[in-house]
Design a protein around this motif. Structure first.
Motif, PDB file in Angstrom:
ATOM      1  N   LYS B  43       0.824  -1.215   0.000  1.00  0.00           N
ATOM      2  CA  LYS B  43       0.000   0.000   0.000  1.00  0.00           C
ATOM      3  C   LYS B  43       0.857   1.264   0.000  1.00  0.00           C
ATOM      4  O   LYS B  43       0.669   2.162  -0.827  1.00  0.00           O
ATOM      5  N   THR B  44       1.807   1.322   0.936  1.00  0.00           N
ATOM      6  CA  THR B  44       2.649   2.513   1.027  1.00  0.00           C
ATOM      7  C   THR B  44       3.447   2.714  -0.264  1.00  0.00           C
ATOM      8  O   THR B  44       3.567   3.827  -0.779  1.00  0.00           O
ATOM      9  N   THR B  45       3.955   1.626  -0.787  1.00  0.00           N
ATOM     10  CA  THR B  45       4.718   1.714  -2.031  1.00  0.00           C
ATOM     11  C   THR B  45       3.851   2.285  -3.154  1.00  0.00           C
ATOM     12  O   THR B  45       4.289   3.145  -3.923  1.00  0.00           O
ATOM     13  N   PRO B  83       1.805  10.999   5.683  1.00  0.00           N
ATOM     14  CA  PRO B  83       2.522   9.720   5.644  1.00  0.00           C
ATOM     15  C   PRO B  83       2.116   8.799   6.784  1.00  0.00           C
ATOM     16  O   PRO B  83       1.491   9.225   7.755  1.00  0.00           O
ATOM     17  N   GLN B  84       2.527   7.549   6.626  1.00  0.00           N
ATOM     18  CA  GLN B  84       2.168   6.535   7.606  1.00  0.00           C
ATOM     19  C   GLN B  84       2.723   6.855   8.990  1.00  0.00           C
ATOM     20  O   GLN B  84       2.033   6.707   9.984  1.00  0.00           O
ATOM     21  N   ARG B  85       3.984   7.299   9.025  1.00  0.00           N
ATOM     22  CA  ARG B  85       4.574   7.647  10.323  1.00  0.00           C
ATOM     23  C   ARG B  85       4.792   9.147  10.388  1.00  0.00           C
ATOM     24  O   ARG B  85       5.022   9.797   9.376  1.00  0.00           O
ATOM     25  N   VAL B 159      -3.906   9.657   2.492  1.00  0.00           N
ATOM     26  CA  VAL B 159      -3.593   9.397   3.899  1.00  0.00           C
ATOM     27  C   VAL B 159      -3.172   7.952   4.047  1.00  0.00           C
ATOM     28  O   VAL B 159      -3.906   7.042   3.690  1.00  0.00           O
ATOM     29  N   ASP B 160      -1.970   7.770   4.579  1.00  0.00           N
ATOM     30  CA  ASP B 160      -1.438   6.410   4.703  1.00  0.00           C
ATOM     31  C   ASP B 160      -1.606   5.931   6.142  1.00  0.00           C
ATOM     32  O   ASP B 160      -0.933   6.400   7.042  1.00  0.00           O
ATOM     33  N   GLU B 161      -2.512   4.994   6.336  1.00  0.00           N
ATOM     34  CA  GLU B 161      -2.782   4.406   7.649  1.00  0.00           C
ATOM     35  C   GLU B 161      -2.899   5.459   8.763  1.00  0.00           C
ATOM     36  O   GLU B 161      -2.135   5.433   9.723  1.00  0.00           O
ATOM     37  N   PRO B 162      -3.860   6.353   8.626  1.00  0.00           N
ATOM     38  CA  PRO B 162      -3.978   7.420   9.627  1.00  0.00           C
ATOM     39  C   PRO B 162      -4.371   6.875  10.993  1.00  0.00           C
ATOM     40  O   PRO B 162      -4.135   7.517  12.006  1.00  0.00           O
TER      41      PRO B 162
HETATM   42 MG   LIG Z   1       2.397   0.973   4.800  1.00  0.00          MG
END
Ligand SMILES: [Mg+2]
Ligand SMILES: Nc1ncnc2c1ncn2[C@@H]1O[C@H](COP(=O)(O)OP(=O)(O)O)[C@@H](O)[C@H]1O
Lengths: 366, 310
Positions: B43-45, B83-85, B159-162
């Protein structure tokens, strides 16, 4: 505020809030002063020399007096024989010994060709070169003056070099200190700047904004220059005001070349930063690059003593050009214009490093 | 039709490892689109390729019709990214972060002041405005990150894994906020590995091991997994004689009889269309129906069914 200025402000803020950076920046002038105190050999601005007066006549005394009054030299010893005069150089008591041969006065009075001999310590190539030039100039001046009174005559100066111990003198010391301060410190500080953003992941958020890689590079350059330039000014000021380091040329010229050197070091550091995978690698690269700079640029050993191949390396290193310009201005009293070649090379290298950094900085997280 | 995001045959190799495998994605304007999949699915990629943060090994991405490879800056101007983090400057304060990113997106002077003020209020950050971002609590950090992603009023929010690793109240807050944004016309592309959360999305793509295994509405995906909707009936045994002949009934999944009552699960093409007619038809035949309802299938079950044997 434009995106560029916002980035400069951000980087300055981050630097001011980073205890390690601030410790380095605040401590630097103190360390430099300590180095000065430790390394300061005393003796003011005059170069100590010895004289062997084998002639003992009227004209030889006039020559010695003349040299004393030029202001560059201080006659510390009179030796009775050339051998003793040479020993004084080898022991590092003086930088040079002037030998006035027997019959010198007579030759001058009769308008004959005559000569004097100079034994120079070549441990410091730049200093021996300066002494050689200054003595030659003084002798020619003496010749011109004396010729007005007596007949025309001519004096040649024969040079012989010997190696003495490397005597620490404050004049030698300033360029070395400036080298560390203007090269190693800024280069290693900025070298980690981009890897740090990558490691803290702030790079990812930064580069999803519509900015260019030149914005990032140039804002970091400016921010780090603002933080480190005060050290440079303080150190130059301390050298001149507190330690009476002679600057024959203009102080402003010294400030200008030092600033260019600072920008050049920061640009090289940025290039390291762009190509490094992480902070550790960036630090190592910066320090690794400083080693040849220290060894091959006249920082410790005069470039003239290095082999041909190594001298080629010297000529790639910014510090080589900086030390030459710096000494030209400080010790020889040249103007910026007279040493413009080195300044141009430094400026060219700076621009080259910057353009390459901008080109190589990819706005990606790979 | 111009999509908010249109990815075609998007592929990413890391060395010889294929993290994203020739996926096609179409995010419609104004919808909440979920990219759902377990950790490591890619997903992030995928998201990073959409933003031009990673260079695709193959394939193209268009955002509102603009090719990211060719005109990344235009895409970034209309896209917000969280981002995710947490990726903001921890040694800058809340307000300094907001102002920095506002400037980077080209806001100036009064506009900038106003926007920053709006966001401080909107995300309840005013009391933390002078606090270093690194010193904020997890939930406040997330709100700040969202505020930064929205600082330039983007048309597309990625939004990545908010909601990964945050408390349920904040998870709820986020989903409510996304719905509010959708009302304002913002398109949202959100990733998550929480299957239950994904029910909130208008449409979904299910991702596993770099591939998209299914996409559609949450209901559509469940239908795909089972071949239709599942309806459960409590009725008389006689119902079995008729059920199969009704329109839309595909098959009988299982049945059991208890105390003379038949409990049967039937697969139909569309529960909302068929449930009422089935009951009516049975009663017309004189078969009593005690209870009839659609069986709730979780996305998780659907996902497992879809990825079995993968
Ligand atoms: Mg990810
Ligand atoms: N920079 C990278 N280099 C090598 N492998 C990576 C890199 N980034 C991600 N991966 C791998 O690609 C796969 C997909 O990762 P990612 O896209 O982060 O998944 P998700 O976001 O769905 O959890 C994982 O197996 C991960 O280990």
């Amino acid at each position: 505020m434009s995106a560029f200025l916002a980035l400069v402000v951000k980087d300055v803020r981050q630097l001011l809030r980073d205890p390690k950076t601030m410790l380095m920046v605040l401590l630097m002038p103190i360390i430099v002063m300590a180095l000065f105190v430790a390394g300061y050999g005393g003796g003011g601005g005059e170069v100590p020399i010895a004289v062997v007066d084998l002639d003992g006549g009227k004209i030889s005394w006039q020559l010695i007096d003349f040299l004393r009054n030029v202001g560059d030299f201080r006659v510390d010893y009179f030796a009775s024989t050339p051998e003793k005069g040479e020993m004084l150089v080898k022991k590092g008591k003086v930088y040079a010994t002037l030998i006035i041969p027997e019959g010198f006065s007579e030759d001058v009075l009769l308008g004959r060709k005559t000569r004097v001999e100079l034994i120079i310590d070549s441990s410091y190539a730049h200093i021996s070169e300066l002494i050689w030039e200054a003595l030659n100039a003084a002798v020619q001046e003496f010749q011109r003056k004396v010729s007005e009174k007596y007949n025309t005559f001519s004096i040649t100066v024969n040079k012989r070099t010997v190696y003495g111990p490397q005597v620490t003198r404050v004049e030698n010391f300033v360029p070395v200190v400036m080298g560390i301060l203007l090269h190693l410190v800024p280069m290693s500080l900025i070298a980690v700047s981009i890897s740090r953003e990558r490691e803290r992941r702030t790079f990812e958020q930064l580069i999803v904004t519509p900015i260019n890689s030149s914005d990032i590079i140039m804002s970091k350059l400016l921010a780090y220059a603002l933080i480190t330039i005060s050290d440079m000014v303080v150190t130059l000021w301390v050298s001149v005001e507190l330690f009476n380091v002679r600057v024959k040329g203009s102080f402003l010229d010294l400030l200008i070349v030092s600033s260019i050197m600072l920008l050049c070091s920061l640009s090289l550091g940025l290039l390291i930063s762009v190509v490094s995978k992480n902070q550790l690698q960036a630090y190592q690269t910066a320090i690794f690059l400083f080693i040849p700079s220290m060894l091959f640029t006249g920082f410790l050993t005069p470039v003239e003593l290095l082999s041909g191949e190594v001298r080629l390396i010297s000529k790639l290193l910014p510090l080589y050009y900086f030390l030459r310009t710096f000494r030209n201005i400080q010790l020889r009293g040249w103007t910026l214009y007279e040493t413009i070649y080195e300044v141009e090379v430094l400026a060219f290298q700076t621009i080259f490093f910057l353009l390459l950094s901008i080109k190589l900085l990819k706005l990606r997280v790979e | 039709m111009i999509y908010a995001v249109e990815a075609t045959k998007l592929t990413k190799y890391f060395g010889s490892f294929k993290a994203v495998d020739s996926i096609d994605l179409k995010v419609r304007k104004g919808e909440i689109f979920g990219l759902l999949g377990p950790n490591g699915a890619g997903k992030t990629t995928t998201i990073r390729m959409i933003l031009g943060l990673l260079k695709p090994s193959a394939g193209t991405v268009k955002v509102f019709g603009v090719d990211v490879a060719k005109n990344r800056k235009e895409v970034l101007k209309i896209t917000g990214y969280m981002p995710q983090r947490f990726s903001l400057y921890e040694d800058l304060t809340t307000e300094e972060n907001l102002r920095l990113f506002a400037s980077l997106y080209g806001l100036k002077g009064r506009d900038l002041d106003e926007r920053v003020g709006e966001l401080l209020d909107e995300f309840q950050l005013r009391e933390y405005r002078y606090r270093l971002a690194g010193k904020l609590s997890g939930g406040t950090k997330q709100r700040l990150a969202l505020a930064v992603a929205l600082v330039h009023k983007p048309r597309l929010l990625i939004v990545d894994e908010p909601t990964a690793g945050v408390d349920p109240p904040i998870r709820r807050y986020f989903w409510e906020y996304f719905r509010k944004l959708r009302q304002e016309g913002v398109t949202i592309l959100v990733t998550t590995h929480y299957m239950d959360e994904a029910e909130n999305c208008d449409r979904l793509a299910l991702m596993n091991r770099g591939k998209i295994v299914a996409h559609g509405t949450p209901q559509g995906i469940k239908r795909l997994a089972y071949g239709g909707d599942i309806v459960e009936l409590y009725t008389e045994r006689r119902a079995l004689l008729y059920l199969k002949s009704f329109d839309g009934v595909k098959t009988i999944l299982n049945k059991d009889v208890k105390d003379g009552v038949l409990r049967v699960k039937v697969l139909v093409d569309d529960a909302s269309d068929r449930l009422v007619p089935i009951v009516k038809n049975l009663e017309e035949k004189g078969v009593k129906v005690l209870r009839a309802n659609q069986v709730f299938v979780s996305l998780e079950d659907a996902f497992i069914k879809l990825t079995v044997g993968d």
